[in-house]
Design a protein around this motif. Structure first.
Motif, short mmCIF file in Angstrom:
data_model
loop_
_atom_site.label_atom_id
_atom_site.label_comp_id
_atom_site.label_asym_id
_atom_site.label_seq_id
_atom_site.Cartn_x
_atom_site.Cartn_y
_atom_site.Cartn_z
N LEU A 74 27.61 -5.23 36.82
CA LEU A 74 26.41 -6.07 36.88
C LEU A 74 25.19 -5.26 37.29
O LEU A 74 25.28 -4.33 38.10
CB LEU A 74 26.62 -7.23 37.84
CG LEU A 74 27.46 -8.37 37.25
CD1 LEU A 74 28.00 -9.27 38.35
CD2 LEU A 74 26.65 -9.17 36.25
N SER A 114 20.41 -10.86 36.89
CA SER A 114 20.09 -11.96 37.81
C SER A 114 19.36 -13.07 37.06
O SER A 114 18.30 -12.84 36.47
CB SER A 114 19.21 -11.46 38.96
OG SER A 114 19.88 -10.48 39.73
N VAL A 147 21.99 -10.28 41.46
CA VAL A 147 22.52 -8.93 41.58
C VAL A 147 21.50 -8.09 42.33
O VAL A 147 20.37 -7.90 41.85
CB VAL A 147 22.82 -8.31 40.20
CG1 VAL A 147 23.47 -6.94 40.36
CG2 VAL A 147 23.70 -9.24 39.37
#
Length: 125
Positions: free
Chosen positions: A91, A96, A123
């Motif tokens: 990620l 996000s 993230v």
């Protein structure tokens, strides 16, 4: 009425992993596609990954090789639950967003679409 229940999400550091799940229940005759979109503030909703009727998968270029969608969209029982999972790895902060489950299905020969409430993925770098 079809209900979509999402779970998973949360906060993770860059390079980490998260798993989202979405369960659809209610009167469904046939699913054409079930999967995930994401949307940040002031941005259009973006397709992330879809599981199509027949088992084919579709991914956004930005998540290919990092995200994997799986699940069951084939159960022919009208009130059966169908669940899809989104395994997200490697990620990045750009991942996000609020992630929304989407279902495209038929009921009584009418094509319908349903959205989940959304789950936040954050993230951190």
């Amino acid at each position: 009425q079809v209900q979509l229940v999402e779970s998973g999400g949360g906060e993770v550091q860059a390079g980490g992993s998260l798993r989202l799940s979405c369960t659809a229940s209610g009167g469904i005759d046939r699913i054409h596609a079930m999967g995930w979109y994401r949307q940040g503030a002031r941005e259009e909703r973006e397709m992330v990954a879809l599981l199509l009727e027949g088992g084919r998968t579709v991914y956004s270029e930005s998540v290919k090789g990092r995200f994997t969608i799986s699940g069951n969209v084939v159960d022919t029982s009208y009130n059966a639950e169908r669940t899809v999972f989104l395994e997200m790895s490697s990620l990045k902060p750009d991942d996000s967003d609020v992630y929304f489950c989407n279902l495209n299905f038929d009921r009584s020969r009418v094509n319908l679409e349903s959205w989940g409430q959304g789950t936040q993925v954050t993230v951190s770098s």
